[in-house]
Scaffold this active site. Structure first.
Site, short mmCIF file in Angstrom:
data_model
loop_
_atom_site.label_atom_id
_atom_site.label_comp_id
_atom_site.label_asym_id
_atom_site.label_seq_id
_atom_site.Cartn_x
_atom_site.Cartn_y
_atom_site.Cartn_z
N HIS A 180 0.87 -1.18 0.00
CA HIS A 180 0.00 0.00 0.00
C HIS A 180 0.91 1.23 0.00
O HIS A 180 1.96 1.21 0.65
CB HIS A 180 -0.86 0.06 1.28
CG HIS A 180 -2.10 -0.78 1.24
ND1 HIS A 180 -2.51 -1.54 2.32
CD2 HIS A 180 -3.05 -0.94 0.28
CE1 HIS A 180 -3.65 -2.16 2.01
NE2 HIS A 180 -4.00 -1.81 0.79
N CYS A 274 -2.14 2.94 8.85
CA CYS A 274 -3.16 1.99 8.42
C CYS A 274 -4.38 2.03 9.33
O CYS A 274 -5.50 1.75 8.89
CB CYS A 274 -2.62 0.56 8.42
SG CYS A 274 -1.28 0.28 7.29
N1 ARG Z 1 -4.05 -7.10 6.58
C1 ARG Z 1 -4.40 -5.89 5.91
C2 ARG Z 1 -4.39 -6.12 4.41
O1 ARG Z 1 -3.54 -6.83 3.93
C3 ARG Z 1 -3.47 -4.78 6.29
C4 ARG Z 1 -3.84 -3.44 5.71
C5 ARG Z 1 -2.85 -2.36 5.98
N2 ARG Z 1 -3.37 -1.11 5.62
C6 ARG Z 1 -2.69 -0.10 5.06
N3 ARG Z 1 -3.30 1.02 4.88
N4 ARG Z 1 -1.46 -0.25 4.64
O2 ARG Z 1 -5.21 -5.61 3.69
#
Ligand code: ARG
Length: 281
Positions: A180, A274
């Site tokens: 991300h 996150c």
């Molecule tokens: N386990 C989540 C996923 O893989 C973690 C999300 C992390 N969020 C972020 N904004 N980086 O989607």
């Protein structure tokens, strides 16, 4: 010789101005790692929901101490990842662009967050294209930096442009550990960012160098504790406590830092940012 006349302006940190934020968070009451959709997750290792809640609460309290307006969305049983509120959508100018998740496990979060936005005065835009909200869309200097490559589709960048009528800068992520955009770039304030160069393809890296010649460059070690997954108000950055090099760089530039330990939430592949969705009305 008059050493006291030495010009110290070059090394004096710039005074920073705090702009208190309004954010949406989700208590990790149902946090668990039972599937693997990013390299940080290992469903074979047990996780502690209690510890996740405790650590999340330190972030919640730190935001309140900064004078932030913290709104909460009710967690939903069975949605392990709902704590990562950044992925719930993207808001700006009273409009909310809903999320459309890549992986089945998180799909129901999209409508849940859209319902919340609608009930809290936002004009909601149902997404046509796959996108994971502020996890991949970051507002900087009036433009939207938009990630793609792992989760958010390039098509959604056009949708974003249409809804918000802002410049959208597409950046391609290439390292699966930084899947991300908010794991690879930290917004420090309106004009400044920090980033991990190796997370981007050559063209995107060149674009970042051109736009942000003074950016803070973060190394692999700080990035590997999700140091860049941080959030602040322009004067104080809340960052992963273990990102010591990043903390020093921020201090040199005149930002105050608050170090936090979200190790349990890191096991789901997320950190401070996150867990935070900015609400811009
Ligand atoms: N386990 C989540 C996923 O893989 C973690 C999300 C992390 N969020 C972020 N904004 N980086 O989607």
């Amino acid at each position: 010789m008059q050493p006291e006349m030495t010009d110290t302006r070059a090394s004096a940190p710039v005074p920073r101005t705090a702009v208190p934020k309004t954010v949406l968070m989700c208590r990790p009451d149902h946090f668990a790692v039972t599937y693997r959709i990013n390299p940080w997750m290992n469903p074979d290792l047990p996780t502690s929901t209690d510890l996740a809640v405790q650590q999340w609460e330190t972030l919640h309290q730190a935001y309140l101490a900064q004078g932030f307006d913290v709104q909460l969305i009710d967690p939903i049983a069975g949605l392990n990842d709902m704590v990562y509120a950044a992925n719930g959508g993207f808001t700006l100018d009273g409009h909310a662009y809903g999320a459309k998740f890549t992986y089945e496990e998180r799909v129901p979060e999209g409508p849940a967050y859209m319902r919340w936005f609608g009930e809290h005065g936002f004009e909601v835009h149902e997404p046509e294209h796959v996108n994971e909200g502020e996890g991949d869309f970051l507002l900087s200097n009036g433009a939207i930096l938009a990630g793609h490559g792992f989760r958010t589709s390039l098509e959604s960048h056009d949708e974003l442009r249409r809804i918000f009528d802002r410049e959208v800068v597409s950046l391609r992520l290439v390292d699966p550990s930084f899947y991300h955009l908010d794991t690879a770039i930290a917004i420090l304030d309106d004009a400044n960012i920090a980033y991990l160069p190796g997370a981007f393809d050559d063209a995107s890296r060149a674009e970042l160098e051109r736009r942000y010649p003074d950016a803070v460059i973060v190394d692999d070690q700080d990035a590997s504790v999700l140091g860049l997954n941080s959030f602040g108000d322009g004067a104080t950055m809340l960052i992963a406590q273990r990102a010591a090099g990043f903390e020093r760089s921020l201090a040199e530039r005149g930002y105050a830092t608050v170090g936090l330990d979200l190790s349990e939430l890191l096991r789901g592949g997320g950190g401070i940012k996150c867990c935070t969705l900015e609400l811009r009305r």
